[in-house]
Scaffold this motif. Structure first.
Motif, PDB file in Angstrom:
ATOM      1  N   VAL A  79       0.846  -1.205   0.000  1.00  0.00           N
ATOM      2  CA  VAL A  79       0.000   0.000   0.000  1.00  0.00           C
ATOM      3  C   VAL A  79       0.877   1.248   0.000  1.00  0.00           C
ATOM      4  CG1 VAL A  79      -1.638   1.335   1.363  1.00  0.00           C
ATOM      5  CG2 VAL A  79      -1.967  -1.119   1.102  1.00  0.00           C
ATOM      6  N   ALA A 124      -6.044   4.366   1.097  1.00  0.00           N
ATOM      7  CA  ALA A 124      -5.227   4.669   2.269  1.00  0.00           C
ATOM      8  C   ALA A 124      -5.811   4.036   3.529  1.00  0.00           C
ATOM      9  CB  ALA A 124      -5.088   6.167   2.437  1.00  0.00           C
ATOM     10  N   LEU A 156      -2.822  -2.457   9.733  1.00  0.00           N
ATOM     11  CA  LEU A 156      -1.768  -2.483  10.748  1.00  0.00           C
ATOM     12  C   LEU A 156      -2.338  -2.828  12.122  1.00  0.00           C
ATOM     13  CD1 LEU A 156       1.235  -1.994  11.145  1.00  0.00           C
ATOM     14  CD2 LEU A 156       0.705   0.356  11.694  1.00  0.00           C
ATOM     15  N   VAL A 181      -4.242   0.976   5.325  1.00  0.00           N
ATOM     16  CA  VAL A 181      -3.164   0.914   6.315  1.00  0.00           C
ATOM     17  C   VAL A 181      -3.714   0.544   7.686  1.00  0.00           C
ATOM     18  CG1 VAL A 181      -1.665   2.568   5.147  1.00  0.00           C
ATOM     19  CG2 VAL A 181      -3.173   3.355   6.961  1.00  0.00           C
ATOM     20  N   LEU A 182      -5.049   0.651   7.847  1.00  0.00           N
ATOM     21  CA  LEU A 182      -5.652   0.228   9.115  1.00  0.00           C
ATOM     22  C   LEU A 182      -5.420  -1.260   9.358  1.00  0.00           C
ATOM     23  CD1 LEU A 182      -8.990   2.241   9.231  1.00  0.00           C
ATOM     24  CD2 LEU A 182      -6.912   2.611  10.560  1.00  0.00           C
TER      25      LEU A 182
END
Lengths: 275, 275, 275, 275
Positions: C47, C121, C127, C124-125
């Motif tokens: 990403v 975007a 993570l 990225v959550l």
């Protein structure tokens, strides 16, 4: 409390002057100290104002007068100090003796070397004279505790500063190679300046990494700087806690006279005698 | 908990009003406090929005209406406060009395002195009124511990701030001489502003050293700033630990006399005797 | 340690799947966790790389393939999770259930709404899913101590943040009036943004005071910011010391079962029974 | 204190050389260490000066001579080290063996690959050789205490760094979406770089949020960064206090069995019995 022992006891006019100028236990001595404090502050404000171009243009002559007034005052004070101590040379060569001289010298020199603007800035060292007055205040005890803590932390802080310096040198050289001249890192000393700006979290932004690897290395340096600030803080906290604790108990052993016992001690840890 | 003793007990309508406006123990008093809190917050948001040019252009008249609505509300509240206390003048001259007045005055003055934009910004002082309401909350105890710690640290923090100020004055004058006017250090006060920006690790970067000696001195100042932040942190940690410890307990066991029990202890942890 | 009790015990294939996917006590479960960790990390790196224009231009189609591969993998995992728990809806509405869904949804939505760059975007959550895996690691105990310390500090930190916010609002409004629109302080919210940049010692330098009074106020704000950082640090130090101390002793009283005794306690402080 | 056991005892010339080069207990050994320290410092200053364009232009040939002098010196030292140890290969592959080699290799390679400016910067790694000399100093004990504290803090600091990294990734992606390419946030990695610059309170100002929502998110990130610096500081303080305490003493009184005596205590502070 008294400085008399330092310069030796004196009699008559000299003794009286010494009492007023160097000590703060008599009303006259205290009044002298307070007056000196205000004179120092006003003279420094005058020096500061004189450095502002617009103020100098408008009030230049007034500030010159103020400057000579304070220089005269401090010169008189310096001569009286020289006169009132029994060993004038020893005073003149002491730290505060030199500071007292530096407080008046630049103004006299500015007549001989006209335009020596930079000389005048030396006069802000007059500020150090404030500590001469304050050394008799109640803040001294607190400063003592702080100094004890810092002195006890010195070896740890030396190790810490050495580590920071090593990081700065190696990271600076690395960034000099990675970013290079075209991005502002045009020498290792300049790259080290940047590394100090970064690791201390100051971050002026006058030099910044532009390439991706440079920004990656900078990120690591920033996180390091952000993290290692914890080390001196932890050191000072621990030493300050110890200094405060020790400041509380100052019993001397009645048998051997040694100090440094814990608050909960019932017997001397050195000779075993009851406290 | 009650403010009644401050302004003296009152009866009838005034007493009832006093209870609602100044106290928070009755449901009406609590509702008044909550309502006031929201009114303060909304009026401050309105003041903030009004300062944004684009919002003012589009919703200017709406915001003017909102402003007068809240001014009316706060004026009514101010008059009721004056009416409900037994000594109105004493209230009017108290800190919160002045804050209450400052919360409504700028709007009225803006009619007399049109275009006094800056007057309107005074209205954010309404925020201070929040503390009037919050002073009854459970956070007070915590604020008390923090304040005790800070108050106990005051002499040490004075010494610390004095040291920082001395560093700033001397380093500022030094940089004024070294870097000079052409690099933005065009007066000692401005160079001192730069020194504060640097030593506090803020580092705006609006003024930065350009010469090698200037960058060297700046590096020393930055490391100093990075290191001495440890001192206030250590001070507050130690004092806070002491304040917290004192807040915990100072009961001695009736049987063995030892102290240091937790607040929730019912029995001595050393001998098991009831506390 | 086991999440089984959360979703209820299951049997057969579902039970086996539950053991592998939700638990980490079997070799298969641990292998699944490690595999998931790598999949999350690689998908996030993909990403990130995709957001770099030059990389997207060159490897766009490869990254699209990688993205759909991981989306497929995570979709399969999501469906297996739904299947293996006894109450799928409860899982789907839980925090990690939503995070699991958010990890796959943006890719599918990007087909329906082409060009929705910002949607991607959200990925990225993913993570956050790392924490699902790590929650079984040995770091949990340490995180617990940190959280206990922070939770205990909450009222003090609330008071601290409230004070900082009040300073920011009032200083922001003051700078809006003093510096005004021509120096970048063109609204109170923007001036508040500047005040936060300054008080936290970040100091971007995108907005800086230009006038002498503005720089004076900024200096005060900077020294405040430099000083009050000591307060949360002191708070956390003290609470962490307490949390560490309490973490050491976790003896339960044999008589009343209550915990929280000091290390040097010989008797229960709640009921007086010997420990 | 002696490194002899590391490389095994040797006799005759080799034994004598080993004593001088690797140990610091004999006058010759100490003189060698002090000489080496100065050689390292001077050679690093030469490397730094060489990187400054104006100095290189003027003193280029002199610096080249200095460089070859030190390279010769360090080469001789390296060969003597190889000769004086009983297992040369083991020394050559050790950490300090590699550092010693890296200190001389770049200069030789610069002849083969002309213009390899970046190679020369590797020579600052010579600084690491300082630690070889200093490892015998009295600072070692202090470094040990610091390292013990940091090692004990490692799991907590891992949790802390993990949290910071998660904040950086999510905030970076958020700012990439909110601010976008036109305000400098042109990829997620760059936005993460900005997030690190902000959360560590460095604040270069090379990339800054321009939109109102971006400035709002940045404000939250700054307050977070300002607040969470308290966590590592608290951790290190607590661990350092523990490390210092443990360094103090763990002797128990033979009479009453109580502990917590100072290092310099000869008698129990509780009962007065000799320790």
């Amino acid at each position: 409390m008294s400085n008399a022992s330092e310069q030796g006891p004196t009699e008559g006019l000299r003794g009286r002057l010494h009492e007023i100028i160097f000590e703060a236990e008599t009303p006259a001595g205290r009044a002298f100290d307070v007056g000196l404090l205000w004179a120092i502050l006003f003279s420094i404000i005058a020096v500061m104002l004189e450095s502002v171009a617009s103020v100098r243009a408008q009030y230049g002559s007034l500030l010159l007068g103020v400057e000579w007034f304070f220089t005269g005052l401090f010169t008189l004070e310096y001569l009286l100090r020289l006169f009132s101590v029994s060993k004038p040379l020893r005073y003149a060569r002491s730290f505060f003796g030199l500071v007292d001289l530096l407080a008046i010298l630049p103004t006299f020199l500015s007549v001989l070397i006209p335009g020596a603007q930079s000389l005048l800035a030396i006069r802000v060292l007059r500020l150090l004279r404030v500590f001469r007055v304050l050394k008799l205040s109640h803040l001294l005890g607190q400063a003592e505790v702080l100094l004890t803590a810092l002195r006890a932390s010195r070896p740890k802080i030396t190790v810490f500063l050495g580590t920071v310096l090593t990081i700065v040198v190696i990271m600076g050289a690395l960034m000099y190679v990675v970013e290079g001249q075209e991005n502002g890192f045009d020498s290792i000393p300049r790259a080290m300046y940047w590394a100090i700006v970064t690791v201390t979290t100051v971050g002026f932004g006058d030099i910044t990494p532009k390439t991706a690897p440079g920004q990656f290395i900078a990120s690591i340096l920033m996180v390091m700087g952000y993290g290692i600030i914890a080390v001196p803080t932890g050191i000072v906290s621990v030493e300050l806690a110890a200094a405060t604790r020790h400041a509380v108990d100052n019993r001397a052993c009645p048998a051997c006279g040694q100090q440094g016992h814990d608050l909960d001690a019932h017997f001397c840890k050195h000779c075993g005698h009851g406290l």
